[in-house]
Design a protein around this motif. Sequence first.
Motif, PDB file in Angstrom:
ATOM      1  N   GLY A 364      -4.060   9.680  15.358  1.00 42.74           N
ATOM      2  CA  GLY A 364      -2.731   9.063  15.438  1.00 42.74           C
ATOM      3  C   GLY A 364      -2.557   8.174  16.664  1.00 42.74           C
ATOM      4  N   VAL A 365      -3.418   8.348  17.646  1.00 48.32           N
ATOM      5  CA  VAL A 365      -3.323   7.571  18.883  1.00 48.32           C
ATOM      6  C   VAL A 365      -3.650   6.092  18.627  1.00 48.32           C
ATOM      7  CG1 VAL A 365      -5.681   7.743  19.819  1.00 48.32           C
ATOM      8  CG2 VAL A 365      -3.712   7.966  21.351  1.00 48.32           C
ATOM      9  N   PHE A 366      -4.312   5.807  17.494  1.00 50.60           N
ATOM     10  CA  PHE A 366      -4.642   4.407  17.154  1.00 50.60           C
ATOM     11  C   PHE A 366      -3.537   3.736  16.336  1.00 50.60           C
ATOM     12  CE2 PHE A 366      -8.756   6.609  17.669  1.00 50.60           C
ATOM     13  CZ  PHE A 366      -9.280   5.840  18.692  1.00 50.60           C
ATOM     14  N   ASP A 367      -2.474   4.516  16.003  1.00 57.66           N
ATOM     15  CA  ASP A 367      -1.381   3.955  15.196  1.00 57.66           C
ATOM     16  C   ASP A 367      -0.363   3.235  16.065  1.00 57.66           C
ATOM     17  OD1 ASP A 367      -2.555   4.961  12.966  1.00 57.66           O
ATOM     18  OD2 ASP A 367      -1.208   6.707  12.776  1.00 57.66           O
ATOM     19  N   ARG A 368       0.196   2.177  15.508  1.00 55.63           N
ATOM     20  CA  ARG A 368       1.255   1.423  16.165  1.00 55.63           C
ATOM     21  C   ARG A 368       2.405   1.243  15.192  1.00 55.63           C
ATOM     22  NH1 ARG A 368      -2.510   2.039  19.259  1.00 55.63           N
ATOM     23  NH2 ARG A 368      -3.348   0.516  20.731  1.00 55.63           N
ATOM     24  N   GLU A 369       3.616   1.011  15.735  1.00 56.77           N
ATOM     25  CA  GLU A 369       4.757   0.714  14.878  1.00 56.77           C
ATOM     26  C   GLU A 369       5.159  -0.744  15.093  1.00 56.77           C
ATOM     27  OE1 GLU A 369       8.110   3.420  15.196  1.00 56.77           O
ATOM     28  OE2 GLU A 369       9.411   1.873  14.327  1.00 56.77           O
ATOM     29  N   ASP A 370       5.046  -1.531  14.033  1.00 57.80           N
ATOM     30  CA  ASP A 370       5.475  -2.938  14.073  1.00 57.80           C
ATOM     31  C   ASP A 370       6.964  -2.955  14.408  1.00 57.80           C
ATOM     32  OD1 ASP A 370       6.510  -5.441  13.365  1.00 57.80           O
ATOM     33  OD2 ASP A 370       5.044  -5.736  11.751  1.00 57.80           O
ATOM     34  N   CYS A 371       7.344  -3.553  15.517  1.00 59.64           N
ATOM     35  CA  CYS A 371       8.732  -3.459  15.960  1.00 59.64           C
ATOM     36  C   CYS A 371       9.670  -4.372  15.153  1.00 59.64           C
ATOM     37  CB  CYS A 371       8.862  -3.704  17.458  1.00 59.64           C
ATOM     38  SG  CYS A 371       8.223  -5.295  18.021  1.00 59.64           S
ATOM     39  N   ASN A 372       9.109  -5.231  14.301  1.00 61.74           N
ATOM     40  CA  ASN A 372       9.953  -6.032  13.404  1.00 61.74           C
ATOM     41  C   ASN A 372      10.250  -5.302  12.115  1.00 61.74           C
ATOM     42  OD1 ASN A 372      10.634  -8.479  14.648  1.00 61.74           O
ATOM     43  ND2 ASN A 372       8.539  -9.247  14.367  1.00 61.74           N
ATOM     44  N   THR A 373       9.223  -4.689  11.530  1.00 61.08           N
ATOM     45  CA  THR A 373       9.370  -4.113  10.184  1.00 61.08           C
ATOM     46  C   THR A 373       9.419  -2.591  10.189  1.00 61.08           C
ATOM     47  OG1 THR A 373       6.984  -3.952   9.899  1.00 61.08           O
ATOM     48  CG2 THR A 373       8.018  -6.032   9.231  1.00 61.08           C
ATOM     49  N   GLY A 374       9.008  -1.975  11.282  1.00 60.64           N
ATOM     50  CA  GLY A 374       8.929  -0.515  11.316  1.00 60.64           C
ATOM     51  C   GLY A 374       7.676   0.021  10.650  1.00 60.64           C
ATOM     52  N   ASN A 375       6.843  -0.856  10.091  1.00 64.17           N
ATOM     53  CA  ASN A 375       5.603  -0.413   9.441  1.00 64.17           C
ATOM     54  C   ASN A 375       4.619   0.139  10.468  1.00 64.17           C
ATOM     55  OD1 ASN A 375       6.572  -1.330   7.003  1.00 64.17           O
ATOM     56  ND2 ASN A 375       5.448  -3.273   7.097  1.00 64.17           N
ATOM     57  N   ILE A 376       3.875   1.158  10.022  1.00 63.27           N
ATOM     58  CA  ILE A 376       2.836   1.715  10.886  1.00 63.27           C
ATOM     59  C   ILE A 376       1.513   1.005  10.570  1.00 63.27           C
ATOM     60  CG2 ILE A 376       1.579   3.819  11.536  1.00 63.27           C
ATOM     61  CD1 ILE A 376       4.560   3.931  12.238  1.00 63.27           C
ATOM     62  N   PHE A 377       0.791   0.569  11.603  1.00 63.46           N
ATOM     63  CA  PHE A 377      -0.523  -0.036  11.373  1.00 63.46           C
ATOM     64  C   PHE A 377      -1.520   0.543  12.373  1.00 63.46           C
ATOM     65  CE2 PHE A 377      -0.761  -3.010  14.976  1.00 63.46           C
ATOM     66  CZ  PHE A 377       0.570  -3.125  15.356  1.00 63.46           C
ATOM     67  N   THR A 378      -2.792   0.381  12.049  1.00 58.27           N
ATOM     68  CA  THR A 378      -3.857   0.885  12.934  1.00 58.27           C
ATOM     69  C   THR A 378      -4.305  -0.244  13.848  1.00 58.27           C
ATOM     70  OG1 THR A 378      -4.551   2.326  11.150  1.00 58.27           O
ATOM     71  CG2 THR A 378      -6.097   2.046  12.965  1.00 58.27           C
ATOM     72  N   SER A 379      -4.541   0.063  15.107  1.00 58.77           N
ATOM     73  CA  SER A 379      -4.957  -0.961  16.063  1.00 58.77           C
ATOM     74  C   SER A 379      -6.475  -1.148  16.034  1.00 58.77           C
ATOM     75  CB  SER A 379      -4.529  -0.577  17.474  1.00 58.77           C
ATOM     76  OG  SER A 379      -5.101  -1.495  18.380  1.00 58.77           O
TER      77      SER A 379
END
Length: 450
Positions: A364-379
């Motif tokens: 989970g430490v590689f996950d990010r939250e797109d601050c525009n859409t709230g979508n979770i993506f992997t870095s």
Amino acid sequence: MKKKIVYILAAVMGLMVASCESEKPAFTLSQDTFNDISPEGEVLSIDIQTAGDWTATSINDDWCSVYPGSGTGNGTIRIEVEANLSQDRTGSVVVYCNGERTNINITQSALPAGQELTYRIPLIFHVLYQDANDPYQYITLQRIEQVLDKVNQYYDGITIASGGEDSQDINLEFVLAEADESGNLLETPGVEYIEWNEMPINCESFMQSSNERILNLMWDMNKYVNVMLYNFADVSGGTILGISHLPLTVQGANQLEGLQTVAYTSLENENLGYPQCVSINSLYFDEDTPQGYYNPLDANVTLAHELGHYLGLHHAFNENEGNTCVDTDYCEDTPPYNRDYYILSRESFIERDENGDIIGILPGVFDREDCNTGNIFTSYNLMDYEFSYADRFTPDQRERMRHVLEYSPLIPGAKRTAGTRSVAPQGVLDIPIIYKVCGVGYHQTCVKSK
Ligand SMILES: [Zn+2]
């Protein structure tokens, strides 16, 4: 009377010698016409046969370089013809010897429209050391080659850490410089070792310096990317692994947003008055990432990341302070995320010992939250870090780097504007110094006015 005869004899013999000399050419060249040079560039090798002194000078030294510029007796003249992205062109190298002159004529067509150039960019690593026996200062050529191999894999679009898809081949290869600025072949390709009386070095002071000794380290930025390797002085709050200037962009039709503009398509080192380069902290240059493990100190990632800055990339995350969601890297395909928020929220995926040192992480430490859409993506992005798989670039990032390679002054390689380049101005330009500071627990864009 006898004397007179001797004088006449001497005069006749002298004439005979002179006439013999004028019948035999002062020099011959193995070839003096090259009609079909590849648009991708070529290195020509021409033998000169003579007993005299000679010089060789390029009339078109912005795309055609000649080494050596002079010699005595038989020798080999090397002509480096750069790739051609602008228009078909002819040029010449003038060879003088004993008052005679011959032109070596060169004709090169331009790369056809729609065809992409594979850039080969020479790097020169300046290894600064105080103690030649300290392996963290006196970095070996072998280690530099290892790291550069991995860096080239990243730029070839070979995903190393994640084995994922969608990575980009930038069509760019970094190579170790084979020759110095005068064309002499280097004993250790791509590396020069320089004894330095100060170690560690404050990297930010270094990057802003107008000190002659530091400026003199720099090789011609139009031909090389200068990479400095030295021990960085400690900073509070984290560890700086690398630091790089951003390139310049030419104002007007081919301006690239997010870079400092200049009015000139052509510049020389002396126009900057600071050492535009990449600096890497040699204290961590031995760090790799073992399989199935994450190492934020990985030197391969650090160098690939800093070269990304040098070619015009910003950090993938939102670099603005505070909670506003702004895409600050001019790439739409790298979703912005709030870095401060990520650093707080990731703690639930990190296991620490009693001293606060990290002993384990969860995916989970590689996950990010797109601050525009709230979508979770992997870095996965090389311009993101801590913690990221950090092994690829996106199409928009590729486009930015290619643009810098094709248009920015003081970046090696063929330029699209080569046919219409201005002459570099005199003196130091009045522009701010912009660089990125990158490391563990540390990221910053610094803008310093002179
Ligand atoms: Zn960075």
